[in-house]
Motif scaffolding. Structure first.
Motif, PDB file in Angstrom:
ATOM      1  N   VAL A   4      28.329  41.269  50.054  1.00 34.90           N
ATOM      2  CA  VAL A   4      29.363  40.620  49.251  1.00 34.90           C
ATOM      3  C   VAL A   4      29.512  39.185  49.701  1.00 34.90           C
ATOM      4  CG1 VAL A   4      31.773  40.641  48.525  1.00 34.90           C
ATOM      5  CG2 VAL A   4      30.597  42.810  48.963  1.00 34.90           C
ATOM      6  N   THR A   5      29.581  38.277  48.737  1.00 30.87           N
ATOM      7  CA  THR A   5      29.930  36.884  49.000  1.00 30.87           C
ATOM      8  C   THR A   5      31.335  36.642  48.471  1.00 30.87           C
ATOM      9  OG1 THR A   5      27.647  36.114  48.859  1.00 30.87           O
ATOM     10  CG2 THR A   5      29.371  34.464  48.572  1.00 30.87           C
ATOM     11  N   VAL A   6      32.223  36.223  49.344  1.00 28.65           N
ATOM     12  CA  VAL A   6      33.594  35.893  48.959  1.00 28.65           C
ATOM     13  C   VAL A   6      33.700  34.375  48.880  1.00 28.65           C
ATOM     14  CG1 VAL A   6      36.037  36.025  49.582  1.00 28.65           C
ATOM     15  CG2 VAL A   6      34.518  37.964  50.073  1.00 28.65           C
ATOM     16  N   LEU A 129      27.211  41.152  45.337  1.00 29.25           N
ATOM     17  CA  LEU A 129      28.506  41.096  44.659  1.00 29.25           C
ATOM     18  C   LEU A 129      29.203  39.797  45.013  1.00 29.25           C
ATOM     19  CD1 LEU A 129      29.531  44.751  45.518  1.00 29.25           C
ATOM     20  CD2 LEU A 129      28.760  43.923  43.287  1.00 29.25           C
ATOM     21  N   VAL A 130      29.998  39.292  44.086  1.00 28.93           N
ATOM     22  CA  VAL A 130      30.707  38.027  44.279  1.00 28.93           C
ATOM     23  C   VAL A 130      32.189  38.256  44.031  1.00 28.93           C
ATOM     24  CG1 VAL A 130      30.976  35.637  43.536  1.00 28.93           C
ATOM     25  CG2 VAL A 130      28.702  36.690  43.556  1.00 28.93           C
ATOM     26  N   VAL A 131      33.010  37.829  44.994  1.00 30.16           N
ATOM     27  CA  VAL A 131      34.460  37.922  44.866  1.00 30.16           C
ATOM     28  C   VAL A 131      35.018  36.502  44.802  1.00 30.16           C
ATOM     29  CG1 VAL A 131      36.626  38.663  45.944  1.00 30.16           C
ATOM     30  CG2 VAL A 131      34.579  40.110  46.105  1.00 30.16           C
ATOM     31  N   GLY A 132      35.665  36.178  43.705  1.00 30.97           N
ATOM     32  CA  GLY A 132      36.274  34.861  43.547  1.00 30.97           C
ATOM     33  C   GLY A 132      37.700  34.877  44.050  1.00 30.97           C
ATOM     34  N   ALA A 133      37.904  34.278  45.222  1.00 29.39           N
ATOM     35  CA  ALA A 133      39.242  34.100  45.786  1.00 29.39           C
ATOM     36  C   ALA A 133      39.489  32.602  45.928  1.00 29.39           C
ATOM     37  CB  ALA A 133      39.347  34.803  47.141  1.00 29.39           C
ATOM     38  N   ASP A 134      39.024  31.873  44.917  1.00 27.95           N
ATOM     39  CA  ASP A 134      38.979  30.416  44.989  1.00 27.95           C
ATOM     40  C   ASP A 134      40.099  29.731  44.223  1.00 27.95           C
ATOM     41  OD1 ASP A 134      37.581  31.597  42.880  1.00 27.95           O
ATOM     42  OD2 ASP A 134      36.110  30.003  42.707  1.00 27.95           O
ATOM     43  N   ASP A 251      33.103  41.803  35.921  1.00 28.09           N
ATOM     44  CA  ASP A 251      32.032  42.156  34.987  1.00 28.09           C
ATOM     45  C   ASP A 251      31.026  43.112  35.617  1.00 28.09           C
ATOM     46  OD1 ASP A 251      30.636  40.599  36.778  1.00 28.09           O
ATOM     47  OD2 ASP A 251      29.934  39.130  35.306  1.00 28.09           O
ATOM     48  N   GLY A 252      31.456  43.795  36.683  1.00 25.74           N
ATOM     49  CA  GLY A 252      30.564  44.715  37.380  1.00 25.74           C
ATOM     50  C   GLY A 252      29.880  44.088  38.577  1.00 25.74           C
ATOM     51  N   ARG A 253      29.653  42.778  38.554  1.00 28.45           N
ATOM     52  CA  ARG A 253      29.038  42.084  39.696  1.00 28.45           C
ATOM     53  C   ARG A 253      29.969  41.047  40.313  1.00 28.45           C
ATOM     54  NH1 ARG A 253      25.709  38.086  41.838  1.00 28.45           N
ATOM     55  NH2 ARG A 253      26.069  36.576  40.184  1.00 28.45           N
ATOM     56  N   CYS A 254      30.851  40.489  39.512  1.00 26.98           N
ATOM     57  CA  CYS A 254      31.804  39.486  39.986  1.00 26.98           C
ATOM     58  C   CYS A 254      33.222  39.999  39.760  1.00 26.98           C
ATOM     59  CB  CYS A 254      31.628  38.166  39.239  1.00 26.98           C
ATOM     60  SG  CYS A 254      30.023  37.379  39.449  1.00 26.98           S
ATOM     61  N   ASP A 290      33.958  51.417  40.758  1.00 28.86           N
ATOM     62  CA  ASP A 290      34.749  51.515  39.533  1.00 28.86           C
ATOM     63  C   ASP A 290      35.653  50.292  39.399  1.00 28.86           C
ATOM     64  OD1 ASP A 290      35.894  52.355  37.215  1.00 28.86           O
ATOM     65  OD2 ASP A 290      36.635  54.266  37.982  1.00 28.86           O
ATOM     66  N   LEU A 291      35.044  49.145  39.185  1.00 29.00           N
ATOM     67  CA  LEU A 291      35.823  47.924  38.993  1.00 29.00           C
ATOM     68  C   LEU A 291      36.653  47.939  37.710  1.00 29.00           C
ATOM     69  CD1 LEU A 291      33.389  45.139  40.242  1.00 29.00           C
ATOM     70  CD2 LEU A 291      35.474  45.959  41.350  1.00 29.00           C
ATOM     71  N   PRO A 292      36.191  48.523  36.614  1.00 32.94           N
ATOM     72  CA  PRO A 292      37.050  48.556  35.420  1.00 32.94           C
ATOM     73  C   PRO A 292      38.378  49.268  35.653  1.00 32.94           C
ATOM     74  CG  PRO A 292      34.779  48.983  34.801  1.00 32.94           C
ATOM     75  CD  PRO A 292      34.818  48.997  36.303  1.00 32.94           C
ATOM     76  N   ALA A 293      38.355  50.390  36.388  1.00 33.76           N
ATOM     77  CA  ALA A 293      39.602  51.105  36.660  1.00 33.76           C
ATOM     78  C   ALA A 293      40.524  50.263  37.538  1.00 33.76           C
ATOM     79  CB  ALA A 293      39.302  52.447  37.330  1.00 33.76           C
ATOM     80  N   TRP A 294      39.935  49.553  38.480  1.00 32.91           N
ATOM     81  CA  TRP A 294      40.724  48.648  39.344  1.00 32.91           C
ATOM     82  C   TRP A 294      41.417  47.584  38.506  1.00 32.91           C
ATOM     83  CZ3 TRP A 294      39.225  43.386  40.073  1.00 32.91           C
ATOM     84  CH2 TRP A 294      40.018  42.680  40.994  1.00 32.91           C
TER      85      TRP A 294
END
Length: 355
Positions: A4-6, A129-134, A251-254, A290-294
């Protein structure tokens, strides 16, 4: 598990990195700044945020660098008289933002998270995976949703810290078209946040220098705050803009969290707490694939919290007869049922995403 890249090493990014690393993922954090420097502003951590910090193993360290908050006091800024005192039940903490960032960064380093500074991000990483906390101007939010147009609320916020000591509570001095929040940070420092309504807009963001004399002038009619305002040597000023909650969080990856997903105005002290909730629940969702449920679970809660904050913004700034009537009602409720007012927010404070 995929690495994961944050993107972003603020509260949302560092807490997400730590939660993900604790679940066995390889995590790196990319931060635009050359150093993890935060302005000396304060934060209020409520039980919903504290439960995440505690579950990350940081409870004792947070307790060491923060102060407890036993109540919220609403006061008439023009007279200094207390309107109502709302006792708080649970682990409410008052902490300097730099202290919280340091605790999170130290814990992330200790678990093997790679934190890369001076990394301006113009395009998303192509692997993992990419997490945008920007934050407010998120590259990842734009990639998921395109651009949006925030609008100026007609309010600006002043921030400063000064020398001094206060009781272990948060005090809100309310006045026509403005309010001032004060609470202790420990170490002989007091946090000041003043919000005023005005047509002249200011730049959005926490790093614009303000004029201490203008800060004092905006709240010169608040006698109880005069001594602390006189000690302000430097301050920050930022325009309060309302952004919509992002239509698309993943979107499943970000995925986006914190202010990147749902910028929150400072009228309920929930920005940091909702970011902590996001971080924990995102780590769980990635484990469950399960990102959609989140996303579906998080959106209604943060939308409700933002709506509650907007109501506070109106109520703190009442004028004329509505102000007189509202303050009278608060005094009556405070005398008859002092726990009734804070109990309205049990849906917010008592919610434990780690349970």
């Amino acid at each position: 598990m995929e690495p994961v890249t944050v993107i972003g090493a603020g509260i949302a990014g560092l807490s997400a990195a730590l939660a993900l690393r604790n679940r066995g993922r390889d995590v790196r954090v990319l931060e635009r700044a050359e150093a993890l420097r935060e302005i000396g502003a304060g934060l209020q951590i409520s039980p919903n945020g504290y439960s995440v910090l505690s579950s990350l193993g940081l409870g004792p360290e947070i307790d060491r660098v923060s102060r407890p908050s036993h109540a919220v006091v609403l006061a008439d800024g023009l007279t200094g008289a207390e309107v109502v005192r709302m006792p708080l039940d649970g682990p409410f903490r008052l902490i300097a933002r730099p202290a919280l960032i340091e605790v999170l960064a130290d814990a992330a380093h200790a678990t093997g998270v790679e934190i890369c500074l001076g990394q301006a991000i113009n395009a998303l990483p192509s692997e993992g995976l990419v997490v945008g906390a920007d934050g407010l101007h998120s590259v990842v939010r734009t990639a998921l949703n395109g651009t949006d147009r925030p609008f100026f609320t007609g309010q600006v916020a002043w921030r400063a810290t000064v020398e001094g000591n206060r009781p272990d509570l948060a005090r809100v001095d309310m006045g026509p078209g403005r309010h001032l929040v004060r609470y202790p940070l420990g170490g002989g420092r007091v946090n000041l946040v003043g919000v005023e309504e005005r047509n002249e807009w200011a730049e959005e963001g926490w790093h614009t220098a303000g004029d201490p004399d203008r800060f004092r002038g905006a709240f010169s009619g608040f006698p109880d705050a005069r001594d602390e305002l006189d000690r302000v040597e430097s301050c920050a000023l930022w325009g309060l803009f309302r952004h919509p909650v992002a239509e698309r969080w993943q979107d499943g990856r970000c995925a986006i969290i914190g202010d990147a997903a749902h910028p929150t105005l400072p009228f309920l002290a929930q920005g940091a707490n909702l970011a902590l909730e996001d971080a924990w629940t995102l780590a769980e969702a990635l484990d469950a694939d399960d990102l959609p449920a989140w996303e579906a679970a998080r959106k209604p809660r943060v939308t409700r919290a933002i709506s509650a904050a907007n109501v506070n913004a109106r109520n703190y700034h009442l004028r004329g007869l509505p102000r007189f009537v509202a303050h009278g009602g608060l005094r009556a409720v405070g005398m008859v049922a002092p726990t009734a007012l804070p109990s309205r927010f049990r849906w917010l404070y008592d919610y434990d995403v780690t349970a």
